[in-house]
Design an enzyme around this catalytic site. Structure first.
Site, short mmCIF file in Angstrom:
data_model
loop_
_atom_site.label_atom_id
_atom_site.label_comp_id
_atom_site.label_asym_id
_atom_site.label_seq_id
_atom_site.Cartn_x
_atom_site.Cartn_y
_atom_site.Cartn_z
CG ASP A 1 38.99 -55.00 26.38
OD1 ASP A 1 39.50 -54.86 25.25
OD2 ASP A 1 38.69 -56.12 26.85
CG ASP B 1 35.78 -60.49 22.73
OD1 ASP B 1 34.78 -60.90 23.32
OD2 ASP B 1 36.19 -60.98 21.66
#
Length: 339
Positions: free
Chosen positions: A18, A20
């Site tokens: 992932d 952020d």
């Protein structure tokens, strides 16, 4: 000891990150992230990036990462915007109008699959595609509400309730989807991004017969999405989800491993498998009773976390754990559980 006996990364052919909260926070790399990705590349390991943020195209994401010092190619990036547009492109005839609620990147993805992005209900869109965009406002939601009531299909790129920022969590696309759902009295016809499994499943197909590890900071998107895709996951405590949320997690949101940060990929002392197996609590002991639960013993805070997960997930004790020793008090404080 309930930690990982060898380097975690050695058990996997592909690591899917992932972005952020894992690689960067808004526009700055998280400490250690640049070095971790460079180390993976230096060892010739395959990496991919999967993001629910629909405000950037894959090439833009790759440029953003490269500008931060993280090596990334557009073909390594999977976005919910591209996945949602691809879904519509496969289902709809070329050239039909699709009302876009979101950033310019989402409009570009819709156009790239041969559909015509529009912004008004009077353009007779056959579908509404909704993704995060910092300029999305009431007028955009109003057009989408009218279009859906007129029969347009409603596709959401993702439903993240919040997105991380330097000032704490801010409203994400899920909050905007919820506003439209409230107005319409129903949910979207389909949600494409995490926790739906497709982004991770698409990435995992690139690993062939090798194993894939998903690394994320959110239990409700990254970890649940990995579980739904049948993949192992590593929760890093550098973003949204914290230890109290982990202890309260339902079965579909429980990770395979937990680490403070990406150092856990390489250092067995910086990662732990959860929950701790019976008889291997890393020096810790958890006691439950009518008056709550208590942590005793000594050892790594991560091993304490694994022991606490075992009790929390199986017995659901009320309240926060209490320390039975100074070492336990220090561990609970490190885990953000100090009373």
């Amino acid at each position: 000891m309930s930690g990982v006996g060898e380097r975690l990364v050695d058990g996997y052919a592909l690591v899917v990150f992932d972005l952020d909260g894992v690689i960067y926070l808004i526009d700055r790399p998280i400490p250690g992230a640049v070095e971790a990705v460079a180390r993976l590349h230096g060892e010739g390991r395959a990496v991919a990036y999967a993001t629910n943020n629909a405000s950037r195209r894959a090439a833009d994401v790759a440029d953003l990462l490269t500008g931060m010092g993280v090596q990334a190619r557009p073909d390594e990036v999977l976005t919910s915007a591209a996945a949602a547009a691809q879904l519509l492109g496969e289902r709809l005839p070329a050239g039909v109008p699709v009302l876009v609620v979101g950033a310019e990147a989402l409009r570009s993805e819709v156009a790239a699959v041969g559909l015509m992005p529009v912004s008004r209900a009077e353009d007779s869109p056959v579908a509404v595609i909704q993704g995060y965009g910092p300029q999305v406002g009431w007028a955009d939601l109003a057009e989408a509400a009218v279009a859906v009531r007129q029969g347009a299909a409603w596709i959401a790129t993702n439903t993240d309730r919040t997105l991380p920022s330097g000032r704490g969590p801010l409203p994400g696309n899920g909050a905007l989807v919820a506003a439209l759902a409230t107005a319409l009295g129903r949910e979207p016809d389909e949600v494409v991004g995490k926790p739906a499994p497709e982004l991770f499943a698409t990435a995992a197909r690139r690993a062939g017969e090798g194993r894939t590890l998903v690394v994320g900071d959110r239990l409700d998107t990254d970890i649940e999405g990995a579980n739904r895709a049948g993949l192992d996951s590593l929760l890093v405590l550098t973003g949204v989800s914290d230890v109290p949320e982990l202890l309260a997690a339902p079965s579909e949101r429980r990770p395979t491993y937990v680490a403070w940060n990406l150092a856990g990929l390489f250092d067995p002392a910086e990662v732990v498998r959860v929950p701790a197996p019976a008889g291997d609590l890393g020096g810790w002991h958890v006691v439950t009773g009518a008056d709550g639960w208590e942590l005793a013993g000594a050892g790594r805070p991560l091993d304490a976390l694994a022991a606490l997960c075992a009790v929390a997930w199986w017995h659901r004790p009320a309240g926060s754990p209490r320390p039975a020793s100074s070492e336990a008090a220090e561990a609970l404080d490190a885990l953000g559980l100090a009373s």
